[in-house]
Design a protein around this motif. Structure first.
Motif, PDB file in Angstrom:
ATOM      1  N   LEU A  15       0.863  -1.181   0.000  1.00  0.00           N
ATOM      2  CA  LEU A  15       0.000   0.000   0.000  1.00  0.00           C
ATOM      3  C   LEU A  15       0.898   1.228   0.000  1.00  0.00           C
ATOM      4  O   LEU A  15       1.806   1.341   0.826  1.00  0.00           O
ATOM      5  N   MET A  16       0.645   2.149  -0.934  1.00  0.00           N
ATOM      6  CA  MET A  16       1.536   3.299  -1.094  1.00  0.00           C
ATOM      7  C   MET A  16       0.771   4.607  -0.950  1.00  0.00           C
ATOM      8  O   MET A  16      -0.302   4.786  -1.535  1.00  0.00           O
ATOM      9  N   LEU A  17       1.328   5.525  -0.169  1.00  0.00           N
ATOM     10  CA  LEU A  17       0.891   6.916  -0.167  1.00  0.00           C
ATOM     11  C   LEU A  17       1.774   7.651  -1.178  1.00  0.00           C
ATOM     12  O   LEU A  17       2.986   7.751  -0.973  1.00  0.00           O
ATOM     13  N   PRO A  18       1.197   8.181  -2.257  1.00  0.00           N
ATOM     14  CA  PRO A  18       2.025   8.766  -3.321  1.00  0.00           C
ATOM     15  C   PRO A  18       2.364  10.230  -3.086  1.00  0.00           C
ATOM     16  O   PRO A  18       2.341  11.049  -4.012  1.00  0.00           O
ATOM     17  N   TYR A  19       2.714  10.579  -1.859  1.00  0.00           N
ATOM     18  CA  TYR A  19       2.918  11.978  -1.497  1.00  0.00           C
ATOM     19  C   TYR A  19       4.402  12.355  -1.594  1.00  0.00           C
ATOM     20  O   TYR A  19       4.993  12.887  -0.646  1.00  0.00           O
ATOM     21  N   LEU A  20       5.009  12.091  -2.738  1.00  0.00           N
ATOM     22  CA  LEU A  20       6.451  12.286  -2.871  1.00  0.00           C
ATOM     23  C   LEU A  20       6.862  13.751  -2.931  1.00  0.00           C
ATOM     24  O   LEU A  20       8.052  14.065  -2.843  1.00  0.00           O
ATOM     25  N   GLY A  60       5.943  10.347   0.835  1.00  0.00           N
ATOM     26  CA  GLY A  60       5.580   9.027   0.354  1.00  0.00           C
ATOM     27  C   GLY A  60       5.826   7.962   1.407  1.00  0.00           C
ATOM     28  O   GLY A  60       6.803   8.019   2.159  1.00  0.00           O
ATOM     29  N   VAL A  61       4.920   7.005   1.459  1.00  0.00           N
ATOM     30  CA  VAL A  61       5.046   5.870   2.374  1.00  0.00           C
ATOM     31  C   VAL A  61       4.693   4.609   1.608  1.00  0.00           C
ATOM     32  O   VAL A  61       3.711   4.575   0.874  1.00  0.00           O
TER      33      VAL A  61
END
Length: 502
Positions: free
Chosen positions: A330-335, A349-350
């Motif tokens: 599961l990815m948080l796309p907050y790069l 990002g996580v």
């Protein structure tokens, strides 16, 4: 043959088209450029070497065939952004770009405290990294000599219009993103707040994007090869020109822009309020809209492609073979932080759930799914504000191939209807140019780009993605405090080489 020229200055490239009065694209071209990032969280374009140089190069290609006679020109560009210039319109520093540039976070807080959140919201959008007012305040506080010399402020489109025609004008839609200095209720500048924040800066005249702003001057004709006297429209921000290109104009129409960032626009027949999105004035009189924007989309997939040394086609094929849910990733796309609906420039990002069994295909699919969860998050916020999506149209380079768009439909449960032309904002510019000179009506240009294919959601994946979406929301809230500490530490201590962007 008469043609209508459209030129769009994007984050990563400039595109142009020459279009016949029946909507046929007769010439097209694209010029790549880079976005500079002199410090983490800063994103800039040089107006001369990017905007003006690209424009001239694109126009040279579009007018190379002398059988094509330009009858009108419209321009669009990234925005909202801030280019300070002197009284003659000469740039004083590189342009500070839209919401991906997060330098003015302190100014957002200060101005909100100064004028009050309720009063700001009454005029339009709350102050975020997308707003121009805090960027002007940042300039006044941190680059005082530049601010003292500033007499005009431009966005990409208005800079080109000024360079071509000598007119200092901004379209109403772009102006509505100069928050909080434009009042969306009266559709006019708030003179009191403008004079308080930018007392020596002239206010641009206001016009609609489908109106002629001026004509190409002899000097601009000499520099570009365009015919002197050619009508030039007021122009607008690229995402709204792209919405025009696929006739997203009616209440309930929604556009999803699959680009370097993910951008969403939903049309309404009345002004709507939201504290988690950007209310704005439409491109045309009588139209309102809500917008949302994710800070990274295609830029995140490009980062993975660079990181793995693998081409997009191969990554997409490999990711398509991975089951929905990315086998537990599961990815948080907050790069690059995140814009709507969380407004968190310190988000990062996580990737959760990594094991030794995961490969690049799992990461790539997790990125696509993470972006799709972000789209769903924005659509929920739009629903709460009063938007009932009736027609969803995907646009942009990310629509190539089926995987990403299919994942978004599966995650959101919405049908997407792909248009025939995916040229983008420059095609919408050509539509506006044709309308501005009276060569086509809005009803006629709406037929230029008919839908050709539907993307249906896979109902068998609904339950899986519903659960993963809830996990996505929880992953952000549970990791945010730690991520913020890490972001603050890097901001204070980092010696990292700035990313030059795409």
């Amino acid at each position: 043959m008469e043609v209508f020229l459209g030129v769009d200055i994007g984050t990563a490239s400039t595109k142009g088209v020459a279009v016949a009065a029946d909507g046929r694209v007769l010439a097209r071209t694209q010029v790549a450029h880079r976005t500079s990032s002199p410090r983490p969280g800063w994103f800039e374009h040089d107006a001369e070497s990017v905007w003006w140089a690209d424009f001239r190069e694109v126009i040279a290609v579009l007018t190379a065939d002398t059988r094509l006679r330009p009858a009108g020109l419209a321009v669009s560009g990234i925005g909202p952004c801030l280019l300070p210039a002197d009284v003659d319109g000469r740039p004083l520093r590189p342009a500070i770009l839209y919401g991906i540039d997060t330098r003015a976070t302190e100014e957002i807080t200060l101005l909100t405290e100064r004028w009050g959140e309720a009063e700001i919201a009454r005029r339009g959008s709350l102050l975020t990294t997308q707003a121009i007012g805090p960027k002007i305040s940042w300039l006044a506080r941190h680059e005082q000599e530049v601010f003292a010399a500033t007499r005009k402020v431009f966005m990409a489109s208005s800079f080109l219009v000024h360079r071509l025609t000598g007119e200092y004008v901004l379209d109403h839609h772009s102006a509505s993103q100069v928050s909080p200095l434009y009042d969306q209720r009266s559709r006019a500048w708030d003179v009191g707040w403008w004079d308080e924040l930018a007392p020596r800066i002239q206010r641009p005249a206001l016009a609609w994007a489908n109106e002629v702003a001026g004509r190409v001057t002899p000097e601009a004709a000499r520099q570009t090869g365009l015919p002197a006297g050619l009508p030039v429209t007021t122009g607008t921000i690229d995402a709204w020109a792209e919405a025009e290109s696929v006739a997203v104009r009616n209440p309930g129409d929604v556009m999803l822009m699959y680009g370097s960032t993910m951008f969403l626009i939903a049309m309404a027949d009345r002004p709507l309020s939201s504290t988690s999105l950007w209310p704005a004035v439409g491109v045309r009189p009588g139209v309102s809209c809500l917008a949302g924007g994710m800070a990274t989309a295609g830029s995140a997939t490009a980062w993975l492609a660079d990181l793995t040394g693998t081409g997009f086609a191969q990554l997409t094929a490999e990711a398509a073979a991975v089951a929905p849910g990315s086998e537990g990733l599961l990815m948080l796309p907050y790069l690059a932080g995140e814009r709507t609906p969380i407004f968190d420039p310190r988000a990062r990002g996580v990737v959760a759930g990594l094991t030794l069994g995961h490969r690049r295909a799992h990461l790539y699919r997790a990125a696509l799914e993470g972006i799709a969860y972000g789209v769903r998050h924005n659509l929920i916020a739009m629903g709460k504000a009063g938007i009932d999506p009736k027609r969803v149209t995907p646009v942009g380079g990310g629509t190539t191939g089926d995987l990403w768009t299919q994942i978004v439909s599966d995650v959101t449960g919405l049908v997407q209807t792909l248009p025939r032309e995916t040229v983008g904002a420059s095609y919408g510019d050509a539509m506006l140019a044709a309308e501005a000179v009276g060569a086509a009506t809005a009803a006629q240009t709406a037929l230029w780009n008919p839908p050709t294919r539907r993307i249906e959601p896979d109902a068998t994946q609904a339950a899986r993605y519903d659960a993963l979406f809830e996990d996505y929301l929880e992953l952000y809230t549970s990791t945010a405090p730690l991520v913020h500490r890490l972001a603050d530490r890097v901001s204070d201590e980092s010696t990292m080489t700035p990313n030059q962007g795409r």
